[in-house]
Design a protein around this motif. Structure first.
Motif, PDB file in Angstrom:
ATOM      1  N   THR A  39      -5.835   8.742 -11.389  1.00  0.00           N
ATOM      2  CA  THR A  39      -5.830   9.758 -10.342  1.00  0.00           C
ATOM      3  C   THR A  39      -4.493  10.482 -10.322  1.00  0.00           C
ATOM      4  N   TYR A  41      -1.174  12.161  -8.189  1.00  0.00           N
ATOM      5  CA  TYR A  41      -0.353  11.858  -7.021  1.00  0.00           C
ATOM      6  C   TYR A  41       0.541  13.053  -6.735  1.00  0.00           C
ATOM      7  N   ILE A  42       1.213  13.035  -5.605  1.00  0.00           N
ATOM      8  CA  ILE A  42       2.080  14.124  -5.176  1.00  0.00           C
ATOM      9  C   ILE A  42       3.356  14.082  -6.012  1.00  0.00           C
ATOM     10  N   GLU A  81      -7.711   7.010  -3.107  1.00  0.00           N
ATOM     11  CA  GLU A  81      -7.153   7.770  -1.979  1.00  0.00           C
ATOM     12  C   GLU A  81      -5.722   7.320  -1.672  1.00  0.00           C
ATOM     13  N   ILE A  82      -5.500   6.017  -1.673  1.00  0.00           N
ATOM     14  CA  ILE A  82      -4.149   5.509  -1.407  1.00  0.00           C
ATOM     15  C   ILE A  82      -3.176   6.009  -2.472  1.00  0.00           C
ATOM     16  N   GLY A  84      -3.441   8.615  -4.430  1.00  0.00           N
ATOM     17  CA  GLY A  84      -3.309  10.065  -4.375  1.00  0.00           C
ATOM     18  C   GLY A  84      -2.417  10.568  -3.261  1.00  0.00           C
ATOM     19  N   ASN A  85      -2.193   9.747  -2.247  1.00  0.00           N
ATOM     20  CA  ASN A  85      -1.358  10.148  -1.114  1.00  0.00           C
ATOM     21  C   ASN A  85       0.094   9.693  -1.243  1.00  0.00           C
ATOM     22  N   GLN A  86       0.453   9.121  -2.375  1.00  0.00           N
ATOM     23  CA  GLN A  86       1.810   8.610  -2.557  1.00  0.00           C
ATOM     24  C   GLN A  86       2.722   9.674  -3.151  1.00  0.00           C
ATOM     25  N   GLU A 103      -0.632  -2.157   0.190  1.00  0.00           N
ATOM     26  CA  GLU A 103      -1.489  -1.251   0.958  1.00  0.00           C
ATOM     27  C   GLU A 103      -2.923  -1.288   0.420  1.00  0.00           C
TER      28      GLU A 103
END
Length: 132
Positions: A39, A41-42, A81-82, A84-86, A103
């Motif tokens: 995935t 990530y930021i 989702e976890i 991808g939000n890091q 997490e």
């Protein structure tokens, strides 16, 4: 005769301890997500970053693997989702990776508890962790 008695006692002691250890040994099972999770990530750069991981769930009761397999899509989506939000710094640092792993572990158990009535996962392991 005395050496023979000592040897018999020692053999009896070793046999008894081996049986006790077998009775106390717990049987764990592992569930691996297939295929690997990939995935985005930021990223701090203009280029999009990605992470590719292999995840193994450790369960105390191997019979729980059936339930985990049934909920694989839900658990996979939560992990994606976890990740991808890091932020990039968290993905690329060892301490950040451990935070992400914890997490994911907590989220997987919350979802399983909601769906099955109990948390089944004893540990969540990243067996492969690649990023760019």
């Amino acid at each position: 005769m005395r050496k023979f008695a000592s040897a018999c006692l020692l053999l009896l002691f070793v046999t008894f301890n081996a049986q006790s250890a077998d009775e106390g040994a717990e049987e764990y099972g592992y569930y691996g997500f297939e295929p690997e999770i990939v995935t985005n990530y930021i990223s701090n750069r203009k280029k999009l970053g990605f992470v590719r991981i292999s995840v193994e769930l450790m369960v105390k009761n191997p019979n729980d693997l059936v339930s985990i397999e049934r909920h694989d899509p839900l658990l996979r989506a939560a992990i994606v989702e976890i990740l991808g939000n890091q932020a990039e710094d968290k993905i690329k640092s060892l301490s950040g990776r451990e935070e992400v792993r914890r997490e994911c572990y907590e989220m997987v158990n919350r979802l399983l508890e909601k769906e099955t009535g109990r948390a089944m996962v004893v540990n969540l392991l990243f067996t492969k962790y690649l990023y760019d």
